[in-house]
Design an enzyme around this catalytic site. Structure first.
Site, mmCIF file in Angstrom:
data_model
loop_
_atom_site.group_PDB
_atom_site.id
_atom_site.type_symbol
_atom_site.label_atom_id
_atom_site.label_comp_id
_atom_site.label_asym_id
_atom_site.label_seq_id
_atom_site.Cartn_x
_atom_site.Cartn_y
_atom_site.Cartn_z
ATOM 1 N N LYS A 113 0.853 -1.192 0.000
ATOM 2 C CA LYS A 113 0.000 0.000 0.000
ATOM 3 C C LYS A 113 0.880 1.229 0.000
ATOM 4 C CE LYS A 113 -4.477 0.869 0.238
ATOM 5 N NZ LYS A 113 -5.582 -0.031 -0.132
ATOM 6 N N ASP A 153 -6.687 4.344 -4.593
ATOM 7 C CA ASP A 153 -7.376 4.127 -3.313
ATOM 8 C C ASP A 153 -8.118 5.442 -3.028
ATOM 9 O OD1 ASP A 153 -7.493 2.052 -1.005
ATOM 10 O OD2 ASP A 153 -7.087 3.923 0.045
HETATM 11 N N1 GLU Z 1 -7.271 0.264 -3.125
HETATM 12 C C1 GLU Z 1 -8.022 -0.908 -3.441
HETATM 13 C C2 GLU Z 1 -8.114 -1.822 -2.243
HETATM 14 O O1 GLU Z 1 -7.994 -1.391 -1.114
HETATM 15 C C3 GLU Z 1 -7.550 -1.596 -4.702
HETATM 16 C C4 GLU Z 1 -6.127 -2.048 -4.726
HETATM 17 C C5 GLU Z 1 -5.650 -2.522 -6.078
HETATM 18 O O2 GLU Z 1 -6.424 -2.492 -7.017
HETATM 19 O O3 GLU Z 1 -4.482 -2.898 -6.166
HETATM 20 O O4 GLU Z 1 -8.386 -2.981 -2.358
#
Ligand code: GLU
Length: 415
Positions: A113, A153
């Site tokens: 992340k 995100d």
């Molecule tokens: N931010 C999204 C999540 O929390 C998607 C992450 C992604 O697509 O890599 O799952």
């Protein structure tokens, strides 16, 4: 967001609670103790300082992050959050959840992340672009299609993904687009990625609805009206459910007879907020959580259902489209009250699943239709949902621990 609660401590408490279930006994399983030890810390956490030339000629330095939690199943994968309250503990928790989420989703990706402590609404479009390119410049070394693949995100958009992808291409020469997902259509993005989290949540709900004792047509309350909340509201309404309340950061609107979601979306677009929407009563975000309804969907931030309000929840079931909206203490209260919770790592895994499809299309130089994307997504979501229900039943526990058990078993297998 409740600032008193550290989301990383909450995430570790969830891990401990699942690992300690007697019938599961992670530490007593082959590789279990090793996995548990490894999951107590991320593989790597990176903090960066990003200097940005502001429109007035001054330079401002922003703090940014990338946490690579683990890559046992595949390249680190996870979004980038822009928020004034984002900090390393939040990003670490989100990266940990991504590791388990990818395992639940059954995709060959690990967990990561990123983030920047910034209120993007205070920047001009040009400043936002310089900031986003700056984040990528400082992290281009550690990212890559086979190493670490970011995505959107909270507050990050396809346009931001495009700037970052472009910057990465300039630095490395890799123009495949597979370094980052959630790109715009026509710039290597996948059909269906925008709606994927809401759609995936809906498929999970469809698969579990009867098991959870919910009616054919549900009254649904949704907290958060960003990409996830809006798509979820639209999809539930299109399928004949009644969306009785939605909220944004400024407040909520409520109509017990159901809101016209298309009109609410139009109103939000024009006015910038939900406030003043006709045929509705204005209530607070806190009130929304305590409404009488069949399904409550927290779709924004962590720690919104805590010890303080868990007892006041009147929804028959909760589906977490946000990451970490319920604290471990509140989980216990809801379990005792017989309010089932469809956990984040299952409910919102449609987003990362379609991200994985995007990455796969980029690497193969293919472009799938929206129909094809959702036809692939639906059985995957339903399959994970049923497996988790089974794990929860077998271990006489809740769906969150069921989901942790499924994820931990899958990761341990690859260790
Ligand atoms: N931010 C999204 C999540 O929390 C998607 C992450 C992604 O697509 O890599 O799952």
């Amino acid at each position: 967001m409740n600032k008193e609660q550290n989301p990383y401590q909450n995430a570790m408490a969830q891990l401990k609670k699942a690992a300690e279930i007697k019938s599961f006994n992670l530490a007593g399983r082959p590789k279990g103790a090793e996995l548990l030890a490894r999951l107590e810390n991320p593989d790597r956490e990176i903090r960066i300082s990003i200097p940005v030339k502001m429109d007035d000629g001054s330079t401002k330095v922003f703090e940014g992050y990338r946490v690579e939690y683990n890559n046992i199943l595949g390249p680190y994968k996870g979004g980038i959050r822009y928020h004034q309250e984002t900090n390393i503990n939040e990003v670490k928790a989100l990266a940990f959840w991504m590791s388990l989420k990818c395992a639940v989703a059954g995709i060959p990706m690990g967990g990561g992340k990123g983030g920047i402590t910034v209120n993007p609404k205070e920047l001009s479009l040009e400043e936002l672009e310089r900031l986003s390119r700056g984040w990528m410049r400082m992290l281009a070394d550690v990212l890559g299609p086979k190493k670490d693949v970011p995505a959107p995100d909270v507050n990050t958009t396809p346009e931001i993904m495009d700037w970052m992808n472009d910057e990465y291409g300039k630095i490395t020469g890799d123009k495949s687009g597979a370094v980052i997902t959630g790109k715009p259509l026509g710039k290597g993005g996948s059909e269906g990625r925008g709606a994927a989290t809401g759609m995936g949540g809906f498929y999970v709900f469809e698969s579990l609805r009867k098991d959870l004792g919910l009616p054919d047509k549900c009254k649904v309350a949704i907290q958060g009206f960003g990409n996830v909340g809006q798509n979820a509201a639209r999809i539930f309404a299109e399928h004949g459910h009644s969306v009785v309340a939605v909220s944004d950061s400024k407040g909520a609107i409520y109509n017990p007879e159901g809101l016209d979601i298309e009109k609410v979306m139009g109103h939000k677009k024009v006015k910038g907020s939900l406030s003043g929407f006709p045929d509705s009563k204005e209530i607070s975000n806190e009130d929304l959580l305590e409404l009488e309804c069949d399904l409550l969907i927290p779709g924004a931030f962590e720690n919104v259902i805590t010890e303080e309000n868990a007892d006041k929840i009147k929804a028959k079931a909760i589906m977490e489209l946000a990451n970490g909206p319920i604290t471990p203490e509140a989980d216990e209260t809801l379990f005792k009250k017989n309010v089932p919770v469809i956990p984040d790592i299952l409910a919102n895994s449609g987003g990362v699943t379609v991200s994985y499809f995007e990455w796969d299309q980029n690497l193969k130089n293919e472009h799938w239709s929206e129909k094809e994307v959702f036809e692939k997504l639906r059985p995957m979501m339903a399959d994970s949902a049923q497996k988790i229900l089974q794990k929860a039943k077998e271990n006489s526990t809740d769906l969150r621990r069921g989901a942790f058990i499924l994820a931990l078993e899958r990761i341990a297998e690859k260790l």
